[in-house]
Structure formats: C-alpha cells, structure tokens
Design an enzyme around this catalytic site. Structure first.
Site, PDB file in Angstrom:
ATOM      1  N   HIS A  71      32.268  40.783  34.315  1.00 11.85           N
ATOM      2  CA  HIS A  71      33.550  40.116  34.536  1.00 11.85           C
ATOM      3  C   HIS A  71      34.304  40.856  35.640  1.00 11.85           C
ATOM      4  CE1 HIS A  71      37.394  38.152  32.616  1.00 11.85           C
ATOM      5  NE2 HIS A  71      37.365  38.051  33.927  1.00 11.85           N
ATOM      6  N   GLU A 129      38.546  38.537  41.634  1.00 12.66           N
ATOM      7  CA  GLU A 129      38.479  39.856  41.014  1.00 12.66           C
ATOM      8  C   GLU A 129      38.923  40.951  41.982  1.00 12.66           C
ATOM      9  OE1 GLU A 129      37.814  40.802  37.744  1.00 12.66           O
ATOM     10  OE2 GLU A 129      38.146  38.647  37.489  1.00 12.66           O
ATOM     11  N   HIS A 133      42.471  42.679  41.052  1.00  9.17           N
ATOM     12  CA  HIS A 133      42.296  44.013  40.478  1.00  9.17           C
ATOM     13  C   HIS A 133      41.945  45.089  41.510  1.00  9.17           C
ATOM     14  CE1 HIS A 133      42.591  42.174  36.538  1.00  9.17           C
ATOM     15  NE2 HIS A 133      41.649  41.310  36.874  1.00  9.17           N
TER      16      HIS A 133
END
Length: 253
Positions: A71, A129, A133
């Site tokens: 993930h 992602e 992040h």
C-alpha cells in the site's frame, strides 16, 4: 531549493543521465521519534514513525495469491497523526518515467507485480502515494542532496519501499505458523498477531473490512538516519489499532 514542477517526458529528460545527486552522509545519526534535531536531512521529523502498509486484496484480487501487496510507506508524527501532501511542487505525475530514466527498471517491474491498485491505474496509485506521503519525509527533501536532480528523491523513496517490503513476507510468516487463506476456516486474531509479531520483532496492526475479513496490515518502524540509507528498526505503530474482532476470516485470492 525548490525544483520546477515537471511531468512525463519533460521530467524523464531531466534525469535521462545517471542521477548525480547524493543524499547527505549522516554521521552518528539519531533514531527518529527520540527527541529532536535541527538536521532534518538525517533525522526524520515530524514524521518519524514509519508505517509500511500492505494489502490482502480478494475482491477484486490484486497481486500473487501467495503474497500480500504494497500500500505504501507513511510517516506518522510519532503520535498517530499524519502530515499529508506537503509539497505540491514535487507531486510528480509520472513515477514510471522517473524510475525508467534512473535505470530502476527492476524496481518498476517489481512494483507492477506487488504495488497494485484495486480501483485505479497503478501509476495513479503510485503518484498518490508519493504526493500524499513521500513529500512529507524530511530526509527526502531536495535540500538534503548534493547536486540534486529533479525527481531523484522520489526514485529513492520507491526503491526503499520496495526493498523494505521484501523483508516483510506476511504471507510466508503466517503460513509458517499454520495460518493459510481459507474459505471455510476462521482464525484467532491473537494467533495471527502473535505469529507476525514473533517474526517481525514488534507488534503489528491488522485491519478488517466487512467486519471480520482481514485485508490490511501496518508494520511500524523508527529510522536511524535518513530514509535513503538509514536503518529501519521495528517498533509499535503508535496511534494505530485494529478494528478486527477476536475471530477473523482470511480468504484466498
């Protein structure tokens, strides 16, 4: 130093030669979440508790039937809170081109097998992602590189996430404890947690969907030094907890 925002072919052309930049060398680095430091190129802050998150997707199925999938890697602020989307100027929209231009085709090939979205294209998932992040990791800031080339910090991010994932074989660790996917069995959540904690070296967090179907896991780390080449040390995922019941389903893909 704030780079110009580039995408696609323009971004790939920027780094078509071997990446020249190198991250700062960290002498006697401190471990993240342990006090503070003004050197944010060698001390991850505020996001110092890193969570490597994996999926077990069964509806729809993604990835091999004998492996969980990636993930992402999320910098938790050591207390369960997160910073997100920290630098829109580095929200690159063609991670594939970045990795190819950097000669990281093996990393890209691995991502195409083990870093998969269940509801959008893989590229869009990777872009998300990174932007959400990766841009919040202090040790990946462009100012932490000598001879910085646009996008190389994202290449380092994906390279490190893949390498870290390879050290966390969730499926194998569960299988070694006699816990395998089944349409008919249920498993004790505590047994799954114990097997994974024993193998990993710290408590993990399993999450469920549809009330009792295991589908996600958080592994927690502190990092000694920078993300690029520092040491990831297993730790408890502070601020995260399971939503699973005592007995869970672990269905096959």
């Amino acid at each position: 130093m704030t780079p110009l925002y580039k995408t696609g072919a323009a971004l790939a052309a920027t780094i078509s030669l071997a990446l020249a930049g190198t991250p700062e060398t960290c002498a006697n680095p401190k471990t993240s979440c342990s006090g503070s430091s003004t050197n944010t190129c060698c001390f991850n802050t505020p996001g110092g508790l890193f969570q490597q998150v994996q999926f077990w997707d069964t509806d729809p199925v993604t990835g091999p039937d004998t492996s969980w999938t990636i993930h992402g890697l999320w910098p938790n602020n050591c207390d369960g809170s997160y910073s997100e989307s920290c630098d829109s100027s580095r929200a690159y929209t063609d991670i594939t081109s970045l990795l190819k231009a950097a000669g990281k085709t093996s990393v890209l090939d691995y991502m195409d097998s083990y870093w998969l979205s269940d509801d959008e294209g893989n590229e869009a998932f990777w872009d998300h992602e990174w932007a959400t992040h990766g841009t919040c990791i202090s040790t990946l800031d462009p100012s932490c590189y000598s001879d910085y080339t646009t996008g190389e910090e994202a290449v380092d991010f994906f390279t490190r996430v893949v390498a870290l994932f390879k050290t966390l074989p969730t499926y194998t660790w569960l299988k070694d404890a006699g816990i395998t996917p089944s349409d008919s069995k249920t498993y004790s959540l505590s047994d799954m947690n114990s097997a994974l904690e024993s193998a990993f070296g710290a408590p993990v967090v399993l999450l469920c969907q549809d009330t009792d179907v295991v589908y996600e896991i958080y592994y927690g780390f502190h990092v000694k030094g920078n993300v690029q080449n520092g040491t990831f040390e297993p730790t408890t995922s502070t601020g995260s907890s399971s939503n699973c019941p005592d007995e869970v389903q672990y269905p096959p893909k």
